[in-house]
Scaffold this motif. Sequence first.
Motif, mmCIF file in Angstrom:
data_model
loop_
_atom_site.group_PDB
_atom_site.id
_atom_site.type_symbol
_atom_site.label_atom_id
_atom_site.label_comp_id
_atom_site.label_asym_id
_atom_site.label_seq_id
_atom_site.Cartn_x
_atom_site.Cartn_y
_atom_site.Cartn_z
ATOM 1 N N SER A 182 0.832 -1.205 0.000
ATOM 2 C CA SER A 182 0.000 0.000 0.000
ATOM 3 C C SER A 182 0.867 1.255 0.000
ATOM 4 C CB SER A 182 -0.935 -0.002 1.218
ATOM 5 O OG SER A 182 -1.845 -1.085 1.158
ATOM 6 N N LEU A 183 1.959 1.221 0.766
ATOM 7 C CA LEU A 183 2.870 2.363 0.822
ATOM 8 C C LEU A 183 3.448 2.669 -0.553
ATOM 9 C CD1 LEU A 183 4.562 4.345 2.709
ATOM 10 C CD2 LEU A 183 6.336 2.588 2.573
ATOM 11 N N TYR A 184 3.943 1.638 -1.230
ATOM 12 C CA TYR A 184 4.555 1.841 -2.535
ATOM 13 C C TYR A 184 3.537 2.290 -3.577
ATOM 14 C CZ TYR A 184 9.137 0.100 -1.230
ATOM 15 O OH TYR A 184 10.381 -0.036 -0.666
ATOM 16 N N ALA A 185 2.278 1.934 -3.399
ATOM 17 C CA ALA A 185 1.241 2.393 -4.317
ATOM 18 C C ALA A 185 0.892 3.863 -4.078
ATOM 19 C CB ALA A 185 -0.008 1.525 -4.172
ATOM 20 N N LEU A 186 1.015 4.312 -2.832
ATOM 21 C CA LEU A 186 0.620 5.682 -2.495
ATOM 22 C C LEU A 186 1.705 6.726 -2.780
ATOM 23 C CD1 LEU A 186 -1.292 5.221 0.895
ATOM 24 C CD2 LEU A 186 -2.227 6.185 -1.222
ATOM 25 N N VAL A 187 2.956 6.388 -2.494
ATOM 26 C CA VAL A 187 4.022 7.389 -2.579
ATOM 27 C C VAL A 187 4.116 8.059 -3.951
ATOM 28 C CG1 VAL A 187 6.527 7.717 -2.505
ATOM 29 C CG2 VAL A 187 5.374 6.479 -0.655
ATOM 30 N N PRO A 188 4.070 7.326 -5.082
ATOM 31 C CA PRO A 188 4.139 8.015 -6.377
ATOM 32 C C PRO A 188 2.986 8.987 -6.606
ATOM 33 C CG PRO A 188 4.577 5.668 -6.637
ATOM 34 C CD PRO A 188 4.061 5.859 -5.249
ATOM 35 N N GLU A 189 1.845 8.732 -5.947
ATOM 36 C CA GLU A 189 0.684 9.608 -6.129
ATOM 37 C C GLU A 189 0.968 11.032 -5.649
ATOM 38 O OE1 GLU A 189 -2.162 9.311 -7.538
ATOM 39 O OE2 GLU A 189 -2.297 7.167 -7.974
ATOM 40 N N ILE A 190 1.894 11.186 -4.722
ATOM 41 C CA ILE A 190 2.249 12.527 -4.246
ATOM 42 C C ILE A 190 2.730 13.391 -5.411
ATOM 43 C CG2 ILE A 190 3.892 13.820 -2.823
ATOM 44 C CD1 ILE A 190 3.743 11.603 -0.780
ATOM 45 N N HIS A 191 3.423 12.761 -6.367
ATOM 46 C CA HIS A 191 3.986 13.495 -7.500
ATOM 47 C C HIS A 191 3.030 13.537 -8.693
ATOM 48 C CE1 HIS A 191 7.980 13.604 -5.583
ATOM 49 N NE2 HIS A 191 7.639 12.405 -5.127
ATOM 50 N N LEU A 192 1.965 12.748 -8.654
ATOM 51 C CA LEU A 192 1.012 12.712 -9.767
ATOM 52 C C LEU A 192 -0.238 13.535 -9.494
ATOM 53 C CD1 LEU A 192 1.291 8.891 -10.578
ATOM 54 C CD2 LEU A 192 2.233 10.763 -11.933
ATOM 55 N N THR A 193 -0.420 13.958 -8.235
ATOM 56 C CA THR A 193 -1.575 14.761 -7.844
ATOM 57 C C THR A 193 -1.084 15.968 -7.046
ATOM 58 O OG1 THR A 193 -1.901 13.595 -5.735
ATOM 59 C CG2 THR A 193 -2.959 12.648 -7.691
ATOM 60 N N ASP A 194 -2.015 16.699 -6.433
ATOM 61 C CA ASP A 194 -1.577 17.822 -5.592
ATOM 62 C C ASP A 194 -0.920 17.338 -4.304
ATOM 63 O OD1 ASP A 194 -3.620 16.976 -3.945
ATOM 64 O OD2 ASP A 194 -4.903 18.707 -4.307
ATOM 65 N N GLY A 195 -1.074 16.056 -4.006
ATOM 66 C CA GLY A 195 -0.366 15.440 -2.883
ATOM 67 C C GLY A 195 -1.051 15.537 -1.541
ATOM 68 N N LEU A 196 -2.020 16.415 -1.386
ATOM 69 C CA LEU A 196 -2.616 16.636 -0.065
ATOM 70 C C LEU A 196 -3.401 15.418 0.412
ATOM 71 C CD1 LEU A 196 -3.792 20.350 -0.444
ATOM 72 C CD2 LEU A 196 -1.745 19.467 0.707
ATOM 73 N N GLU A 197 -4.283 14.906 -0.427
ATOM 74 C CA GLU A 197 -5.081 13.743 -0.025
ATOM 75 C C GLU A 197 -4.198 12.507 0.128
ATOM 76 O OE1 GLU A 197 -7.739 11.275 1.355
ATOM 77 O OE2 GLU A 197 -8.040 13.435 1.130
ATOM 78 N N THR A 198 -3.190 12.390 -0.734
ATOM 79 C CA THR A 198 -2.277 11.248 -0.639
ATOM 80 C C THR A 198 -1.515 11.271 0.675
ATOM 81 O OG1 THR A 198 -2.021 11.224 -3.041
ATOM 82 C CG2 THR A 198 -0.388 10.023 -1.755
ATOM 83 N N ARG A 199 -1.073 12.454 1.099
ATOM 84 C CA ARG A 199 -0.361 12.554 2.379
ATOM 85 C C ARG A 199 -1.271 12.169 3.540
ATOM 86 N NH1 ARG A 199 2.169 16.627 -0.619
ATOM 87 N NH2 ARG A 199 4.461 16.534 -0.534
ATOM 88 N N ARG A 200 -2.521 12.583 3.471
ATOM 89 C CA ARG A 200 -3.463 12.179 4.525
ATOM 90 C C ARG A 200 -3.648 10.669 4.524
ATOM 91 N NH1 ARG A 200 -5.993 17.342 3.324
ATOM 92 N NH2 ARG A 200 -7.181 16.424 1.602
ATOM 93 N N ALA A 201 -3.723 10.076 3.332
ATOM 94 C CA ALA A 201 -3.870 8.622 3.235
ATOM 95 C C ALA A 201 -2.632 7.913 3.786
ATOM 96 C CB ALA A 201 -4.107 8.212 1.781
ATOM 97 N N LEU A 202 -1.441 8.472 3.548
ATOM 98 C CA LEU A 202 -0.208 7.889 4.086
ATOM 99 C C LEU A 202 -0.211 7.919 5.611
ATOM 100 C CD1 LEU A 202 2.521 9.290 1.666
ATOM 101 C CD2 LEU A 202 2.060 6.874 2.128
#
Length: 316
Positions: free
Chosen positions: A273-293
């Motif tokens: 799950s971690l490896y799936a989420l981390v790239p999303e920080i660079h593909l989106t605005d990153g705010l929701e991804t950071r909350r998910a992390l």
Amino acid sequence: LMATEHLLEGKRAMQLAERERGQRAPWADRLSDFVAPARFLLGPRALGPRHVGLAQPSILADERDVFLASMLSMFDPIHGMRYLLRCRHAYRVAGNRARAAEADYVLAYLALFASSRQHETTLGRRYLKSARDLLGGTSLPEHGRAHGLDWQIRGMLLLRAGEFRAAEAAFEAATGLFESIGQRGSFEHIFNWCFRQVAARCRQNVPEWQRLLDIVQRLTEGSQDSVLCHDVTFGRSRIAFIRGDFATARDIAVTARDAWRKQEFSYQAYALSLYALVPEIHLTDGLETRRALHRLVRTYAASFRVTSGMFRGDLL
């Protein structure tokens, strides 16, 4: 069962077998979830027994128990820890120094794995010293599997110290030792190949990293101990990430995560799950991804407790 990723079934089968033999009561497992981490943190001298019994012949079940505890620790550190502590106590009472030393080596690994601070190695070194004391003060080739584990812990300490080439040499010595005693393709043999690719990654030698990942993939495909196959996934995702190909890094991790048994609450499930989420920080605005992390880390850290340092390090 565990070698084919059916972790929950494997754990239930082992627990049922223990209860049928009268070793454990159902409530004891729940209590041990809290007691085992506390005992582990106190270090080897607090675990007891202080004196090792008179030597008795080792049996096949002794080797099996250390192996099971090592594999469990890869997926569920707390369950593996408490099982390992019971094995360690039984080996010392029986005077089985070699197996007791192997248990201390695995505990040293857990101590190093659990700490998010690069140079915090005190607890790991205490378990390493305890293992060597059981072997007469030093590890020698004639100690077999224990000597390979000694090389592994040496390599981990060198990684922590930033001595990546020396660490890679230590892991290479470990893989060579396991091959020399007929354990090529075993869990420990492949595990040290995984560490060799970690050392290459730390040196930022991408061609060597890819070469070692190819070797790990071939070994996991040809071995019953294929539980380490996700190290290949992690490596491929990381290579794509450092090259700036964030979509590929995410897709590799998502494919592996979606194929994983979703009801398993394990370190492997967390890492995927971690490896799936981390790239999303660079593909989106990153705010929701950071909350998910943060939610992901809180969820797993609350369960694994004493090993939660590794989650804090991942979040950083």
